[in-house]
Design a protein around this motif. Sequence first.
Motif, PDB file in Angstrom:
ATOM      1  N   ASP A  48       0.709  -1.010   0.196  1.00  0.00           N
ATOM      2  CA  ASP A  48       0.153  -0.095  -0.116  1.00  0.00           C
ATOM      3  C   ASP A  48       0.941   1.155  -0.073  1.00  0.00           C
ATOM      4  O   ASP A  48       1.360   1.871   1.080  1.00  0.00           O
ATOM      5  N   SER A  49       1.199   1.709  -1.163  1.00  0.00           N
ATOM      6  CA  SER A  49       2.195   3.027  -1.458  1.00  0.00           C
ATOM      7  C   SER A  49       1.377   4.002  -0.810  1.00  0.00           C
ATOM      8  O   SER A  49       2.274   4.919  -0.084  1.00  0.00           O
ATOM      9  N   ALA A  50       0.121   4.281  -0.851  1.00  0.00           N
ATOM     10  CA  ALA A  50      -0.627   5.659  -0.163  1.00  0.00           C
ATOM     11  C   ALA A  50      -0.155   5.520   1.484  1.00  0.00           C
ATOM     12  O   ALA A  50       0.138   6.455   2.093  1.00  0.00           O
ATOM     13  N   ALA A  51      -0.579   4.228   2.136  1.00  0.00           N
ATOM     14  CA  ALA A  51      -0.360   4.096   3.477  1.00  0.00           C
ATOM     15  C   ALA A  51       1.111   4.314   3.959  1.00  0.00           C
ATOM     16  O   ALA A  51       1.436   5.063   5.105  1.00  0.00           O
ATOM     17  N   ASN A  52       1.870   3.769   3.285  1.00  0.00           N
ATOM     18  CA  ASN A  52       3.093   3.983   3.394  1.00  0.00           C
ATOM     19  C   ASN A  52       3.806   5.593   3.577  1.00  0.00           C
ATOM     20  O   ASN A  52       4.526   5.698   4.489  1.00  0.00           O
ATOM     21  N   ARG A  53       3.151   6.173   2.397  1.00  0.00           N
ATOM     22  CA  ARG A  53       3.537   7.800   2.339  1.00  0.00           C
ATOM     23  C   ARG A  53       2.974   8.452   3.730  1.00  0.00           C
ATOM     24  O   ARG A  53       3.633   9.246   4.318  1.00  0.00           O
ATOM     25  N   VAL A  54       1.689   7.893   3.975  1.00  0.00           N
ATOM     26  CA  VAL A  54       0.978   8.925   5.184  1.00  0.00           C
ATOM     27  C   VAL A  54       1.390   8.423   6.273  1.00  0.00           C
ATOM     28  O   VAL A  54       1.959   9.404   7.199  1.00  0.00           O
ATOM     29  N   ARG A  55       2.002   7.347   6.679  1.00  0.00           N
ATOM     30  CA  ARG A  55       2.230   6.686   7.945  1.00  0.00           C
ATOM     31  C   ARG A  55       4.020   7.254   7.903  1.00  0.00           C
ATOM     32  O   ARG A  55       4.145   7.597   9.262  1.00  0.00           O
ATOM     33  N   THR A  56       4.467   7.208   7.156  1.00  0.00           N
ATOM     34  CA  THR A  56       6.044   7.712   7.346  1.00  0.00           C
ATOM     35  C   THR A  56       5.818   9.036   7.642  1.00  0.00           C
ATOM     36  O   THR A  56       6.883   9.688   8.457  1.00  0.00           O
ATOM     37  N   LEU A  57       5.136   9.998   6.842  1.00  0.00           N
ATOM     38  CA  LEU A  57       5.095  11.389   7.162  1.00  0.00           C
ATOM     39  C   LEU A  57       4.493  11.568   8.446  1.00  0.00           C
ATOM     40  O   LEU A  57       4.929  12.620   9.179  1.00  0.00           O
ATOM     41  N   ASP A  58       3.572  10.938   8.808  1.00  0.00           N
ATOM     42  CA  ASP A  58       3.161  11.114  10.169  1.00  0.00           C
ATOM     43  C   ASP A  58       4.206  10.880  11.322  1.00  0.00           C
ATOM     44  O   ASP A  58       4.102  11.731  12.143  1.00  0.00           O
ATOM     45  N   THR A  59       4.921   9.814  11.181  1.00  0.00           N
ATOM     46  CA  THR A  59       5.755   9.278  12.218  1.00  0.00           C
ATOM     47  C   THR A  59       6.925  10.472  12.278  1.00  0.00           C
ATOM     48  O   THR A  59       7.499  10.688  13.268  1.00  0.00           O
ATOM     49  N   ALA A  60       7.386  10.844  11.010  1.00  0.00           N
ATOM     50  CA  ALA A  60       8.548  11.998  10.958  1.00  0.00           C
ATOM     51  C   ALA A  60       8.101  13.319  11.579  1.00  0.00           C
ATOM     52  O   ALA A  60       8.749  14.049  12.325  1.00  0.00           O
ATOM     53  N   LEU A  61       6.620  13.392  11.588  1.00  0.00           N
ATOM     54  CA  LEU A  61       6.060  14.897  12.073  1.00  0.00           C
ATOM     55  C   LEU A  61       6.134  14.710  13.706  1.00  0.00           C
ATOM     56  O   LEU A  61       6.202  15.669  14.352  1.00  0.00           O
ATOM     57  N   LEU A  62       5.747  13.413  14.207  1.00  0.00           N
ATOM     58  CA  LEU A  62       5.750  13.048  15.590  1.00  0.00           C
ATOM     59  C   LEU A  62       6.928  13.032  16.148  1.00  0.00           C
ATOM     60  O   LEU A  62       7.187  13.271  17.424  1.00  0.00           O
ATOM     61  N   ALA A  63       7.939  12.720  15.693  1.00  0.00           N
ATOM     62  CA  ALA A  63       9.192  12.375  16.173  1.00  0.00           C
ATOM     63  C   ALA A  63      10.261  12.800  14.973  1.00  0.00           C
ATOM     64  O   ALA A  63      11.020  12.076  14.711  1.00  0.00           O
ATOM     65  N   PRO A  64      10.516  14.141  15.395  1.00  0.00           N
ATOM     66  CA  PRO A  64      11.365  14.920  14.423  1.00  0.00           C
ATOM     67  C   PRO A  64      12.855  14.428  14.887  1.00  0.00           C
ATOM     68  O   PRO A  64      13.132  14.365  16.138  1.00  0.00           O
ATOM     69  N   GLY A  65      13.798  14.253  13.937  1.00  0.00           N
ATOM     70  CA  GLY A  65      15.002  14.031  14.168  1.00  0.00           C
ATOM     71  C   GLY A  65      15.382  12.560  14.078  1.00  0.00           C
ATOM     72  O   GLY A  65      16.528  12.069  14.350  1.00  0.00           O
TER      73      GLY A  65
END
Length: 237
Positions: A48-65
């Motif tokens: 699921d390319s869309a879910a991968n995009r959304v979930r990785t971006l969500d994670t990056a915003l929640l845990a910067p760095g």
Amino acid sequence: MAGLLAELRAGLEAVRPEGLLLELRQPYTGPGTAPFGNLLRSFDCPGDSAANRVRTLDTALLAPGGAVHSDMLMWSPQAPVEAVARQLIGALHAVPQLSVRLDRIPEAHREAVAFWLGRWQAHRGLLLDGEVEPGRPDQLYPLVRACAGDRCLISVHADVVVPLDTAAHRRVELVNGSATDRLTLSVRGGPARIAQVVHRPDGRIIESTSARYGEGPHTLAVPRGGLASLTITEGRR
């Protein structure tokens, strides 16, 4: 929980002081837990390319760095090459992880994998450490920008208008992760002459030209799963 994670990490580092990888999976990622892990990963979403995009971006915003990893990328050996490219494009703003046997997929698929992993490697610093603007979360991040210095990479995942500022960046990569074979640009920053190289999903060049871009709307033919590399050769930059 903080005490438990601190004790767990200290115990693991005592056994392996160097090279420890401690993975935190979504949804166990966030500002409170990020300091205890050094490998953050999307929740399971194989194929699921869309879910991968959304979930990785969500994670990056929640845990910067943190180093955010995609879920394992999978596809059918019978899939068209643009579908393979779309899987890799969905993980472009994270660390991609593949879960296909490279010796069991067609040559065209291997070419797409080599091309997109090569582009990720070339732009790794920009994608992971640049200034990222993921856009509209309510629309599943249809347009994501990563910029640093005079470089900018824009991945497009829907039929939306793509802003192109000729005065802000000299080199721009446009990634077509949408379902259409063209990108609609809104040019600002003044007229400019731009060298443009368009790639198919497997990386083969199908166009290499120079064009004059004026301000306003502009349509650029880029196949779905493809890439357009733009370099401003004359203009305000």
